[in-house]
Design a protein around this motif. Structure first.
Motif, short mmCIF file in Angstrom:
data_model
loop_
_atom_site.label_atom_id
_atom_site.label_comp_id
_atom_site.label_asym_id
_atom_site.label_seq_id
_atom_site.Cartn_x
_atom_site.Cartn_y
_atom_site.Cartn_z
N ASP A 261 -31.06 27.36 26.61
CA ASP A 261 -31.80 28.00 25.55
C ASP A 261 -30.76 29.18 25.11
N ASP B 180 -28.16 27.92 22.70
CA ASP B 180 -28.71 27.61 21.61
C ASP B 180 -29.06 28.81 20.61
N ARG B 181 -29.65 29.75 20.99
CA ARG B 181 -29.94 31.00 20.56
C ARG B 181 -28.67 31.76 19.62
N ASN C 259 -26.91 28.83 17.10
CA ASN C 259 -27.94 28.43 16.12
C ASN C 259 -28.17 29.64 14.95
N ASN D 196 -28.71 22.85 17.15
CA ASN D 196 -28.73 22.19 18.44
C ASN D 196 -30.06 22.65 19.33
N LYS D 197 -30.77 21.70 19.79
CA LYS D 197 -31.60 21.85 21.03
C LYS D 197 -31.47 21.19 22.20
N ARG D 198 -30.50 21.84 22.82
CA ARG D 198 -29.95 21.07 24.08
C ARG D 198 -30.93 20.61 24.95
N LYS D 199 -32.12 21.06 25.27
CA LYS D 199 -33.02 20.74 26.32
C LYS D 199 -33.77 19.48 25.71
N LYS E 18 -31.05 12.56 17.58
CA LYS E 18 -31.55 12.47 18.80
C LYS E 18 -31.02 11.47 19.89
#
Length: 186
Positions: free
Chosen positions: A35, A38-39, A42, A57-60, A92
């Motif tokens: 997270d 990403d913060r 992004n 990106n939303k790595r989780k 995805k």
């Protein structure tokens, strides 16, 4: 684990290295760490908006989305006059090496008052070698040479500043299905 797999036991230096790398790998998989990455990465930037586009990106969730830059979105040619084209991509990652990618594209020509939209969907899979099935369709602007040798940005500058329009285009409905398979390393 190593005792059952290796006929020769790990040396002290290898044990220290293994423990260090294993703990680092566990930290890299930590949701809080992902997270925070990403913060930081992004963040919306003016440079991304205008010149390079941006990917978020939303790595989780093993997903990413992005858009093309304004420099690529705004163009001019003698057929459409000023035209706006917006494209985005959503990717995805699924289990293993599987992946889905969706790309919608919308375009509007202000002189000819034509709205064009098309989409591309791709599914990648394969255990050893890459395979991909791609579906696309809609209405779009093509160059007569479908290899698109003239970029829209270059043609815009040549048309507006020098009075030369090199890009010859036409509008067409299309549908396309492709299959690609990797046949080896490299």
């Amino acid at each position: 684990y190593w005792d059952s797999v290796r006929p020769i036991p790990l040396q002290d230096e290898e044990l220290v290295d293994y423990r260090k790398k294993d703990s680092l790998e566990q930290r890299r998989k930590d949701p809080k760490y992902l997270d925070s990455l990403d913060r930081k990465q992004n963040r919306f930037t003016a440079m991304g908006l205008i010149l390079s586009g941006q990917t978020f990106n939303k790595r989780k969730a093993r997903a990413a989305g992005g858009y093309d830059p304004l420099l690529k979105a705004i163009n001019f040619n003698t057929v459409e006059g000023w035209a706006l084209q917006f494209a985005g991509t959503y990717r995805k990652e699924l289990e293993g090496r599987k992946q889905i990618r969706l790309t919608p594209v919308v375009r509007y020509g202000f002189s000819n008052k034509h709205f064009n939209a098309f989409g591309i969907g791709e599914y990648r899979f394969g255990k050893s070698y890459f395979n991909a099935i791609t579906f696309s369709g809609g209405k779009r602007i093509y160059q007569f040479n479908n290899a698109n040798p003239i970029s829209q940005v270059i043609n815009t500058f040549n048309t507006l500043l020098r009075g030369y329009n090199y890009m010859k285009i036409y509008e067409a409905w299309f549908a396309n299905v492709q299959y690609a398979k990797g046949i080896g390393e490299g």
